[in-house]
Design an enzyme around this catalytic site. Structure first.
Site, PDB file in Angstrom:
ATOM      1  N   HIS A  97     -14.575   4.819   5.072  1.00 28.45           N
ATOM      2  CA  HIS A  97     -16.008   4.545   5.139  1.00 28.45           C
ATOM      3  C   HIS A  97     -16.643   4.486   3.750  1.00 28.45           C
ATOM      4  O   HIS A  97     -17.420   3.570   3.453  1.00 28.45           O
ATOM      5  CB  HIS A  97     -16.688   5.638   5.972  1.00 28.45           C
ATOM      6  CG  HIS A  97     -18.177   5.458   6.115  1.00 28.45           C
ATOM      7  ND1 HIS A  97     -19.081   5.982   5.206  1.00 28.45           N
ATOM      8  CD2 HIS A  97     -18.913   4.810   7.054  1.00 28.45           C
ATOM      9  CE1 HIS A  97     -20.301   5.657   5.576  1.00 28.45           C
ATOM     10  NE2 HIS A  97     -20.243   4.960   6.691  1.00 28.45           N
ATOM     11  N   HIS A 143      -2.647  19.782   6.674  1.00 32.20           N
ATOM     12  CA  HIS A 143      -3.503  18.658   6.301  1.00 32.20           C
ATOM     13  C   HIS A 143      -2.717  17.355   6.366  1.00 32.20           C
ATOM     14  O   HIS A 143      -1.527  17.313   6.032  1.00 32.20           O
ATOM     15  CB  HIS A 143      -4.067  18.848   4.892  1.00 32.20           C
ATOM     16  CG  HIS A 143      -4.749  20.169   4.694  1.00 32.20           C
ATOM     17  ND1 HIS A 143      -6.016  20.435   5.178  1.00 32.20           N
ATOM     18  CD2 HIS A 143      -4.336  21.309   4.080  1.00 32.20           C
ATOM     19  CE1 HIS A 143      -6.346  21.675   4.863  1.00 32.20           C
ATOM     20  NE2 HIS A 143      -5.353  22.222   4.196  1.00 32.20           N
ATOM     21  N   HIS A 171      -2.819   6.892   5.226  1.00 33.01           N
ATOM     22  CA  HIS A 171      -3.307   5.751   4.450  1.00 33.01           C
ATOM     23  C   HIS A 171      -4.479   5.081   5.156  1.00 33.01           C
ATOM     24  O   HIS A 171      -4.382   4.681   6.322  1.00 33.01           O
ATOM     25  CB  HIS A 171      -2.171   4.744   4.247  1.00 33.01           C
ATOM     26  CG  HIS A 171      -2.641   3.393   3.780  1.00 33.01           C
ATOM     27  ND1 HIS A 171      -3.430   3.234   2.660  1.00 33.01           N
ATOM     28  CD2 HIS A 171      -2.439   2.146   4.285  1.00 33.01           C
ATOM     29  CE1 HIS A 171      -3.692   1.948   2.489  1.00 33.01           C
ATOM     30  NE2 HIS A 171      -3.113   1.277   3.467  1.00 33.01           N
ATOM     31  N   HIS A 200      12.620   1.905   4.791  1.00 31.44           N
ATOM     32  CA  HIS A 200      12.471   0.469   4.545  1.00 31.44           C
ATOM     33  C   HIS A 200      13.046  -0.300   5.737  1.00 31.44           C
ATOM     34  O   HIS A 200      14.207  -0.146   6.079  1.00 31.44           O
ATOM     35  CB  HIS A 200      13.204   0.069   3.259  1.00 31.44           C
ATOM     36  CG  HIS A 200      12.653  -1.169   2.620  1.00 31.44           C
ATOM     37  ND1 HIS A 200      12.498  -2.355   3.303  1.00 31.44           N
ATOM     38  CD2 HIS A 200      12.206  -1.409   1.362  1.00 31.44           C
ATOM     39  CE1 HIS A 200      11.992  -3.269   2.492  1.00 31.44           C
ATOM     40  NE2 HIS A 200      11.799  -2.724   1.308  1.00 31.44           N
ATOM     41  N   ASN A 219     -10.476   0.250   1.858  1.00 32.51           N
ATOM     42  CA  ASN A 219      -9.026   0.306   1.662  1.00 32.51           C
ATOM     43  C   ASN A 219      -8.740   0.085   0.175  1.00 32.51           C
ATOM     44  O   ASN A 219      -8.782  -1.034  -0.320  1.00 32.51           O
ATOM     45  CB  ASN A 219      -8.347  -0.770   2.514  1.00 32.51           C
ATOM     46  CG  ASN A 219      -6.822  -0.752   2.379  1.00 32.51           C
ATOM     47  OD1 ASN A 219      -6.267  -0.063   1.524  1.00 32.51           O
ATOM     48  ND2 ASN A 219      -6.151  -1.512   3.216  1.00 32.51           N
ATOM     49  N   CYS A 268       0.805  -1.220   0.000  1.00 29.49           N
ATOM     50  CA  CYS A 268       0.000   0.000   0.000  1.00 29.49           C
ATOM     51  C   CYS A 268       0.838   1.271   0.000  1.00 29.49           C
ATOM     52  O   CYS A 268       0.286   2.363  -0.182  1.00 29.49           O
ATOM     53  CB  CYS A 268      -0.922   0.000   1.215  1.00 29.49           C
ATOM     54  SG  CYS A 268      -2.074  -1.393   1.252  1.00 29.49           S
TER      55      CYS A 268
END
Length: 504
Positions: free
Chosen positions: A432, A399, A403, A315, A436, A236
Site C-alpha cells: 500500500h 514473523h 514478497h 528453481h 511493488n 523479484c
C-alpha cells in the site's frame, strides 16, 4: 444424576459427560503436544542428571582420592586423550561455518516530489502512451484492485511530460536510489566504504556498462581488491539470491563486510502497448531499493540486529510453463514488455510447495515433522482416506515477510498457510505505501515490523520471495535483540497511520 420436573413429577436423568471436542480447543492440545515433543530431550535429561547427582553425593573423600590416584598412574592415557581433544577442537574451530550477522540495513524513501498517486498514474499513462479508452479502463480497474495506496513513488523520468526514458534518465534513477540508501547505511553503521570487501548488486532489467557495482565503487572510492558481483534478469527473488551469494563469499573471506543492494529500474521498462498481460506490471511496480550490511566478524554480533540461519532456493526453470510465466518479450507490434501468465499463481504455489518441503525439516519443530511423517505413512501404506497433514509454520516463525508482488500473492499465501491478518499486515502495508519495489520489498516489510516495535530477541523471521525463471527463495533470520527501528527507518514519518483499512 440430576433432577428435572415434568408435569409436577420429578424425573431422574443420567448426568452426561461434557463434549470434549467442543469444550476443549484442539489448538491448545496441539500446542501442548508441540512443547512436549520439542523439550523431550531436556525432559529425559532431568532424571539422568538427578541420578548422577545422587550418585556423586554418596562419594566419600577416600573415593575421590582413589580416583585421583588412578588418573596419576595412567598419565600417558590422560595426555593422549588431551592431545586428541585439543587437535579435534582446533580442526572444528578452523572448519566450522562462520556466523553471518546483519549489522543494519537501509531502504530508500522517495521524496515528496516523486510521489505518484492513482490520479497522477492515470494521467501519466494517458500522456505517455496515448492509450485508448478500453485500455485506460483496464488500467483503472487494475489500480483499484491492486492494493497500492496514494503515497508510492515513481522515478524522475515519469514526472516529465513528455516522458524521457533515456539511458541517462535510467542512470539517474539508479544513482538516486543506490546512493540514497547506501549513504544512509554507511552513516548509521559507521562503516567506511573502503572497509567493505564484498559487493553484490541485483537489478533485473537495467544493466548498463559500466555495471551498477562499478557505479557504486566509483562513487565511494572502494578498495581495488573488492569482490563485486552484478546479478541481472533474476526477477523479484534476486534479493535472497544476492544474500546467499554474499553469505558464501563471507564463508571464504574472514573478517569481512559485505554489502547487498537490491533494486529495480522503471525508467526504460514502461510498457506502452495494449497487451493486458504486459500492462499489469505498469500498475504494480514503483520506485525503491534496499542496502544491507552483512558481517562475519564475531565482534559485530553485539551491535547486529539479526543472524542469518538458512537460505533455501528453488528453481523451476526446467518446466516450460514455469520458465515462461514471467517473460520479457515484444508484443505483436514490436513493443517490449514483461508478460505475466494466467498460470502465475498456480506455478508460484508449486514452487512454494517445493521450497517449503526443503525448508521444513530445517525449521519445523520435531512435533510437526512427526505428525507429517505419520500421516504420510498412513496414507501411502494403508491407503487411508487421510488428508495430507499441512505443517504449521507458525510454530517455526514469529514473523513473515512475503514478497509484496501484488494483492493476489499475499491473499493466496495467507489462505494456504493459514496465516492471520496480523502476520501478513507488513506485506499488505508495504504494498500500500511503497508498491511493488521488486526484490527490496521484504526489507520494507521488516522495517515496518521494527517501526511497530514487534521484533523481540529470539524471534524468527521468514522472508519469502518469488521471481521469474520461475524461482521461490527463502531466507530465515534470528533476532539477536529487541530490535528498535533505525533513525532512517522509511516508516518513521507515517507509521502512526498504519495499518490502514483496505477494501479486500
Amino acid at each position: 444424576m440430576k433432577n428435572s420436573s415434568k408435569n409436577g413429577v420429578q424425573v431422574l436423568q443420567p448426568r452426561r459427560l461434557p463434549d470434549f471436542l467442543r469444550s476443549v480447543k484442539l489448538k491448545y492440545v496441539k500446542l501442548g503436544y508441540h512443547y512436549l515433543i520439542s523439550h523431550l530431550l531436556k525432559l529425559c535429561f532431568v532424571p539422568v542428571m538427578a541420578a548422577l547427582t545422587v550418585q556423586a553425593s554418596r562419594l566419600s573423600l577416600d573415593d575421590i582420592h582413589q580416583m585421583w590416584l588412578q588418573l596419576e598412574y595412567n598419565l600417558v592415557s590422560v595426555v593422549g586423550f588431551s592431545a586428541i581433544f585439543v587437535f579435534g577442537s582446533t580442526v572444528y574451530v578452523m572448519t566450522r561455518k562462520r556466523s553471518i550477522y546483519l549489522v543494519d540495513y537501509a531502504c530508500y524513501l522517495p521524496p515528496q516530489h516523486l510521489k505518484a498517486d492513482h490520479r497522477y498514474f492515470m494521467e501519466y499513462a494517458k500522456e505517455a502512451a496515448d492509450f485508448d479508452e478500453p485500455t485506460m479502463e483496464f488500467l483503472r480497474k487494475i489500480m483499484e484492485r491492486s492494493g497500492l495506496g496514494h503515497e508510492t513513488g515513481a522515478p524522475p523520468s515519469m514526472h516529465c511530460f513528455p516522458p524521457r526514458p533515456s539511458m541517462a534518465a535510467a542512470r539517474q534513477e539508479a544513482e538516486l536510489v543506490m546512493f540514497g540508501a547506501l549513504d544512509t547505511l554507511f552513516a548509521s553503521t559507521n562503516v567506511k566504504p573502503r572497509d567493505v570487501g564484498i559487493l553484490v548488486v541485483n537489478c533485473s532489467l537495467f544493466n548498463p556498462t559500466p555495471s551498477l557495482t562499478a557505479m557504486i565503487i566509483n562513487k565511494y572510492k572502494m578498495r581495488g581488491n573488492i569482490k563485486s558481483f552484478n546479478l541481472s534478469g533474476m526477477g523479484c527473488s534476486a534479493g535472497v539470491i544476492a544474500i546467499d551469494l554474499a553469505k558464501d563469499m563471507l564463508q571464504v573471506h574472514r573478517n569481512n563486510y559485505a554489502v547487498v543492494f537490491s533494486t529495480e529500474n522503471m525508467t526504460q521498462n514502461w510498457y506502452s502497448g495494449t497487451e493486458k498481460s504486459m500492462l499489469i506490471s505498469n500498475c504494480l511496480f514503483r520506485l525503491g531499493g534496499s542496502a544491507v550490511l552483512l558481517s562475519n566478524k564475531s565482534e559485530d554480533r553485539g551491535r547486529s540486529k539479526y543472524k542469518l540461519i538458512h537460505v533455501v532456493r528453488t528453481h523451476c526453470g526446467a518446466n516450460d510453463k514455469a520458465f515462461k510465466c514471467v517473460y520479457q518479450e515484444e508484443d505483436n507490434v514490436g513493443k517490449i514488455g514483461v508478460s505475466l501468465s494466467k498460470d502465475l499463481m498456480a506455478i508460484a504455489g508449486n514452487a512454494l510447495k517445493t521450497n517449503i518441503t526443503t525448508l521444513g525439516p530445517l525449521v519445523l519443530p520435531i512435533s510437526e515433522q512427526i505428525l507429517f511423517f505419520v500421516t504420510l505413512v498412513a496414507k501411502n501404506l494403508f491407503n487411508a482416506k487421510i488428508k495430507p497433514y499441512v505443517p504449521d509454520f507458525k510454530l517455526a516463525f514469529e514473523h513473515f515477510c512475503i514478497h509484496a508482488g501484488g494483492r493476489g500473492v499475499i491473499d493466496e499465501l495467507e489462505k494456504n498457510m493459514q496465516l492471520s491478518p496480523l502476520q501478513v499486515e507488513a506485506s499488505r502495508m508495504t504494498l500500500h505505501r511503497f508498491g511493488n519495489t521488486s526484490s527490496s520489498s521484504i526489507w520494507y516489510e521488516l522495517a515496518y515490523m521494527e517501526a511497530k516495535d514487534q521484533m523481540r530477541k529470539g524471534d524468527r523471521i521468514w522472508q519469502i520471495t518469488f521471481g521469474s525463471g520461475f524461482k521461490c527463495n527463502s531466507a530465515v533470520w534470528l533476532a539477536l535483540k529487541n530490535v528498535k527501528p533505525s533513525c532512517s527507518n522509511p516508516w518513521e514519518d507515517c507509521i502512526h497511520k498504519y495499518p490502514v483499512k483496505l477494501n479486500l
